[in-house]
Structure formats: structure tokens, C-alpha cells
Motif scaffolding. Sequence first.
Motif: not given
Length: 114
Positions: A17-22, A74-77
Motif C-alpha cells: 500500500i505504501a509503495l502504491y500510494q507513493q 487487487k489493483q494495488i497488489m
Amino acid sequence: MMGSRIRREKLTINRMIALYQQRCPQANQQPGHYAALNAYADKRLDKCVFGEEKPACKQCPVHCYQPAKREEMKQIMRWAGPRMLWRHPILTVLHLIDDRRAVPELPEKYRPKK
């Protein structure tokens, strides 16, 4: 009591989640959205019917996420998964190993009544 497998799953989700958000350009959500999503994922892991024997979420016969949150995860992963190998290689390898585990039988108290 939380075991090491659940702790590791929580850490992996947190990092994804942190990676996706960043890094994801379309991750323009309301402030606190991803913190709430992470808290939701932690809560679902705490209540997993399989406990420490849990399969990978994509293989699990029990879908414990609400449909909208499940699609978002699922999208984040899907986005963060390939990038995790470079940033968190140990978590990634352990997750891939977990992904190959057999799905355990559903505990008796959660089986449908006959």
C-alpha cells in the motif's frame, strides 16, 4: 495472539500500500484513505478463519473483504507486486512461497450446515 505469518502478511500489505500510494500516479485519494485501507486489511487478517495456516488471499475460498475493497486491493497488489521484488525482496520471496501452499480445509465451525 498473533503469529509470525499474520505479522508478515500485515507487513507485506503495509509495504504494498505504501509503495502504491507513493509511486502510482493515479493514487490521488482523500487524505487517510490508504491508512484506513491498511487498517481494514489488518483487521481482516486478525479475523482470518484459517489463522496461521491461511492460504494466499487470491486462493482463499473465503472472501472476507467487501467487494469494493477487494477490487482496490487487487489493483494495488497487481501494481505493487512486481515492484516489491526490488524494494522488499525477502517479503516478496516469502509471499511467493506462501502463494504455493495448499489451501487448508475450512475449519469445522465455518463449514456450511448440512
